[in-house]
Design a protein around this motif. Sequence first.
Motif, PDB file in Angstrom:
ATOM      1  N   LEU A  97       0.837  -1.197   0.000  1.00  0.00           N
ATOM      2  CA  LEU A  97       0.000   0.000   0.000  1.00  0.00           C
ATOM      3  C   LEU A  97       0.870   1.246   0.000  1.00  0.00           C
ATOM      4  CD1 LEU A  97      -2.630  -1.113   2.689  1.00  0.00           C
ATOM      5  CD2 LEU A  97      -2.815  -1.295   0.202  1.00  0.00           C
ATOM      6  N   LEU A  98       0.519   2.218  -0.834  1.00  0.00           N
ATOM      7  CA  LEU A  98       1.297   3.447  -0.967  1.00  0.00           C
ATOM      8  C   LEU A  98       1.175   4.314   0.276  1.00  0.00           C
ATOM      9  CD1 LEU A  98       0.435   4.424  -4.654  1.00  0.00           C
ATOM     10  CD2 LEU A  98       2.483   3.243  -3.828  1.00  0.00           C
ATOM     11  N   ALA A  99       2.247   5.027   0.584  1.00  0.00           N
ATOM     12  CA  ALA A  99       2.274   5.914   1.749  1.00  0.00           C
ATOM     13  C   ALA A  99       3.212   7.082   1.446  1.00  0.00           C
ATOM     14  CB  ALA A  99       2.733   5.131   2.984  1.00  0.00           C
ATOM     15  N   GLY A 100       3.557   7.848   2.486  1.00  0.00           N
ATOM     16  CA  GLY A 100       4.543   8.901   2.344  1.00  0.00           C
ATOM     17  C   GLY A 100       3.978  10.250   1.945  1.00  0.00           C
ATOM     18  N   SER A 101       4.887  11.224   1.812  1.00  0.00           N
ATOM     19  CA  SER A 101       4.480  12.594   1.531  1.00  0.00           C
ATOM     20  C   SER A 101       3.836  12.743   0.159  1.00  0.00           C
ATOM     21  CB  SER A 101       5.677  13.536   1.666  1.00  0.00           C
ATOM     22  OG  SER A 101       6.717  13.168   0.777  1.00  0.00           O
ATOM     23  N   ALA A 102       4.272  11.942  -0.815  1.00  0.00           N
ATOM     24  CA  ALA A 102       3.652  12.024  -2.139  1.00  0.00           C
ATOM     25  C   ALA A 102       2.175  11.653  -2.062  1.00  0.00           C
ATOM     26  CB  ALA A 102       4.379  11.104  -3.123  1.00  0.00           C
ATOM     27  N   HIS A 157       7.076  -1.655   7.903  1.00  0.00           N
ATOM     28  CA  HIS A 157       6.520  -2.927   8.365  1.00  0.00           C
ATOM     29  C   HIS A 157       5.796  -2.680   9.693  1.00  0.00           C
ATOM     30  CE1 HIS A 157       8.642  -5.162   5.325  1.00  0.00           C
ATOM     31  NE2 HIS A 157       9.831  -4.880   5.813  1.00  0.00           N
ATOM     32  N   PRO A 158       4.467  -2.711   9.744  1.00  0.00           N
ATOM     33  CA  PRO A 158       3.775  -2.546  11.027  1.00  0.00           C
ATOM     34  C   PRO A 158       4.182  -3.640  12.015  1.00  0.00           C
ATOM     35  CG  PRO A 158       2.240  -2.289   9.205  1.00  0.00           C
ATOM     36  CD  PRO A 158       3.516  -2.822   8.618  1.00  0.00           C
ATOM     37  N   MET A 159       4.335  -3.261  13.262  1.00  0.00           N
ATOM     38  CA  MET A 159       4.753  -4.195  14.296  1.00  0.00           C
ATOM     39  C   MET A 159       3.545  -4.933  14.880  1.00  0.00           C
ATOM     40  SD  MET A 159       8.046  -3.776  14.407  1.00  0.00           S
ATOM     41  CE  MET A 159       8.561  -4.443  15.995  1.00  0.00           C
ATOM     42  N   LEU A 160       3.650  -6.249  14.976  1.00  0.00           N
ATOM     43  CA  LEU A 160       2.736  -7.141  15.692  1.00  0.00           C
ATOM     44  C   LEU A 160       1.388  -7.362  15.016  1.00  0.00           C
ATOM     45  CD1 LEU A 160       3.327  -6.022  19.407  1.00  0.00           C
ATOM     46  CD2 LEU A 160       4.547  -7.759  18.069  1.00  0.00           C
ATOM     47  N   VAL A 161       0.975  -6.504  14.106  1.00  0.00           N
ATOM     48  CA  VAL A 161      -0.358  -6.620  13.525  1.00  0.00           C
ATOM     49  C   VAL A 161      -0.330  -6.019  12.125  1.00  0.00           C
ATOM     50  CG1 VAL A 161      -1.129  -4.407  14.478  1.00  0.00           C
ATOM     51  CG2 VAL A 161      -2.817  -6.172  13.956  1.00  0.00           C
ATOM     52  N   TRP A 162      -1.176  -6.549  11.221  1.00  0.00           N
ATOM     53  CA  TRP A 162      -1.386  -5.903   9.925  1.00  0.00           C
ATOM     54  C   TRP A 162      -2.681  -5.104  10.054  1.00  0.00           C
ATOM     55  CZ3 TRP A 162       0.936  -4.100   5.952  1.00  0.00           C
ATOM     56  CH2 TRP A 162       0.261  -3.812   4.768  1.00  0.00           C
ATOM     57  N   PRO A 163      -2.584  -3.773  10.215  1.00  0.00           N
ATOM     58  CA  PRO A 163      -3.767  -2.983  10.568  1.00  0.00           C
ATOM     59  C   PRO A 163      -4.636  -2.576   9.388  1.00  0.00           C
ATOM     60  CG  PRO A 163      -1.838  -1.581  10.516  1.00  0.00           C
ATOM     61  CD  PRO A 163      -1.361  -2.967  10.199  1.00  0.00           C
ATOM     62  N   PHE A 164      -4.315  -3.059   8.176  1.00  0.00           N
ATOM     63  CA  PHE A 164      -5.030  -2.610   6.978  1.00  0.00           C
ATOM     64  C   PHE A 164      -5.850  -3.720   6.334  1.00  0.00           C
ATOM     65  CE2 PHE A 164      -0.804  -0.348   6.987  1.00  0.00           C
ATOM     66  CZ  PHE A 164      -1.275   0.773   7.654  1.00  0.00           C
ATOM     67  N   ASP A 184      -8.021  -1.139   0.845  1.00  0.00           N
ATOM     68  CA  ASP A 184      -7.207  -1.108  -0.371  1.00  0.00           C
ATOM     69  C   ASP A 184      -6.257   0.083  -0.386  1.00  0.00           C
ATOM     70  OD1 ASP A 184      -8.972   0.943  -0.782  1.00  0.00           O
ATOM     71  OD2 ASP A 184      -9.944   0.068  -2.534  1.00  0.00           O
ATOM     72  N   ALA A 185      -6.193   0.829   0.717  1.00  0.00           N
ATOM     73  CA  ALA A 185      -5.260   1.941   0.858  1.00  0.00           C
ATOM     74  C   ALA A 185      -5.072   2.221   2.337  1.00  0.00           C
ATOM     75  CB  ALA A 185      -5.796   3.203   0.162  1.00  0.00           C
ATOM     76  N   VAL A 186      -3.910   2.742   2.696  1.00  0.00           N
ATOM     77  CA  VAL A 186      -3.722   3.122   4.096  1.00  0.00           C
ATOM     78  C   VAL A 186      -4.579   4.352   4.369  1.00  0.00           C
ATOM     79  CG1 VAL A 186      -1.388   2.190   4.188  1.00  0.00           C
ATOM     80  CG2 VAL A 186      -1.706   4.591   3.633  1.00  0.00           C
ATOM     81  N   PRO A 187      -5.180   4.463   5.540  1.00  0.00           N
ATOM     82  CA  PRO A 187      -6.037   5.614   5.845  1.00  0.00           C
ATOM     83  C   PRO A 187      -5.223   6.880   6.066  1.00  0.00           C
ATOM     84  CG  PRO A 187      -5.885   4.169   7.746  1.00  0.00           C
ATOM     85  CD  PRO A 187      -5.188   3.460   6.633  1.00  0.00           C
ATOM     86  N   ASP A 188      -5.926   8.012   6.004  1.00  0.00           N
ATOM     87  CA  ASP A 188      -5.273   9.304   6.197  1.00  0.00           C
ATOM     88  C   ASP A 188      -4.533   9.381   7.525  1.00  0.00           C
ATOM     89  OD1 ASP A 188      -6.268  10.139   3.783  1.00  0.00           O
ATOM     90  OD2 ASP A 188      -7.389  11.850   4.578  1.00  0.00           O
ATOM     91  N   ALA A 189      -5.082   8.767   8.563  1.00  0.00           N
ATOM     92  CA  ALA A 189      -4.442   8.841   9.879  1.00  0.00           C
ATOM     93  C   ALA A 189      -3.045   8.231   9.856  1.00  0.00           C
ATOM     94  CB  ALA A 189      -5.306   8.147  10.933  1.00  0.00           C
ATOM     95  N   THR A 190      -2.856   7.186   9.058  1.00  0.00           N
ATOM     96  CA  THR A 190      -1.534   6.562   8.935  1.00  0.00           C
ATOM     97  C   THR A 190      -0.567   7.510   8.250  1.00  0.00           C
ATOM     98  OG1 THR A 190      -2.540   4.369   8.786  1.00  0.00           O
ATOM     99  CG2 THR A 190      -0.279   4.582   8.008  1.00  0.00           C
ATOM    100  N   ILE A 191      -1.005   8.105   7.133  1.00  0.00           N
ATOM    101  CA  ILE A 191      -0.166   9.056   6.418  1.00  0.00           C
ATOM    102  C   ILE A 191       0.215  10.210   7.348  1.00  0.00           C
ATOM    103  CG2 ILE A 191      -0.066  10.654   4.478  1.00  0.00           C
ATOM    104  CD1 ILE A 191      -0.199   7.821   3.516  1.00  0.00           C
ATOM    105  N   ALA A 192      -0.777  10.725   8.081  1.00  0.00           N
ATOM    106  CA  ALA A 192      -0.544  11.857   8.977  1.00  0.00           C
ATOM    107  C   ALA A 192       0.454  11.498  10.073  1.00  0.00           C
ATOM    108  CB  ALA A 192      -1.861  12.315   9.590  1.00  0.00           C
ATOM    109  N   ALA A 193       0.308  10.313  10.659  1.00  0.00           N
ATOM    110  CA  ALA A 193       1.216   9.888  11.729  1.00  0.00           C
ATOM    111  C   ALA A 193       2.644   9.785  11.221  1.00  0.00           C
ATOM    112  CB  ALA A 193       0.749   8.564  12.314  1.00  0.00           C
ATOM    113  N   ASP A 194       2.823   9.318   9.993  1.00  0.00           N
ATOM    114  CA  ASP A 194       4.166   9.208   9.430  1.00  0.00           C
ATOM    115  C   ASP A 194       4.781  10.581   9.159  1.00  0.00           C
ATOM    116  OD1 ASP A 194       3.983   6.460   9.520  1.00  0.00           O
ATOM    117  OD2 ASP A 194       3.388   6.256   7.421  1.00  0.00           O
ATOM    118  N   LEU A 195       3.960  11.542   8.753  1.00  0.00           N
ATOM    119  CA  LEU A 195       4.479  12.888   8.497  1.00  0.00           C
ATOM    120  C   LEU A 195       5.072  13.524   9.742  1.00  0.00           C
ATOM    121  CD1 LEU A 195       1.738  14.480   6.179  1.00  0.00           C
ATOM    122  CD2 LEU A 195       4.007  13.656   5.515  1.00  0.00           C
TER     123      LEU A 195
END
Length: 234
Positions: free
Chosen positions: A131-136, A183-190, A194-205
């Motif tokens: 699944l795509l992530a990051g600032s882009a 690599h998410p630790m201990l669990v695959w949360p998605f 079919d895409a990582v949620p906005d909260a994931t993108i925001a947390a990474d930023l």
Amino acid sequence: MDIAVKDAAQRLGVSESRIRQLLIAGDLNGRRIGRAWLVDADDIARLQGQQRRPGRPVGPKRAWAIIDILSGGSAPWLSYSERSQVRSYAARLDEPSADDWRAILRGRSELRPVQAHPAALARLDRFDHVLLAGSAEAVRRGFDLVAAGEPRPEIYMPIKEWGHIARGLALRPSHDANLIIHHPMLVWPFEGRDAVPDATIAADLLHSAEPRAVRAGQLRLNELLKDLHRGMGR
């Protein structure tokens, strides 16, 4: 002033490999001289300040549960009582700062910097559980962020999938990475997404070295938190 990787690791209480991961991911300022890294001492002081912020990490499963609940999910990997505790915890949060969010959500993923051929990058979305992530992706979704140059691609992938995907795309760990894998630790949360949620993108930023990106991540998380509070009748 620049300092050696070993000194940076000692100041932050982490391994030297973790410092190199942060440098490669762009979350820590530094420069390379040959094969060695020099780290910006002022940026180390910034991270030390974050470590002194109040707040305790909640552990990977609960950190992912907070992100999932902010995204309208139900964190099915937790028990009913654990989910209730996480929802109560989220209900008590009051416009956390970027440092507060980092303290709460840290330790949820392992970063793997790799080198990939451009043709391999174009084939990433053909694999399940990539699944795509990051600032882009944040820019594409309309976050309050303007991309500077061509952002390095980032993806999420279960750690158990690493072996066969790495072989299929000839990915190799590298200090000169052009792809960052989370690599998410201990669990695959998605699961089921079919895409990582906005909260994931925001947390990474929040871990970006660019203040505008950090601010964009904090704003989006707090918007989602307000939506959650309204849904709870707070």
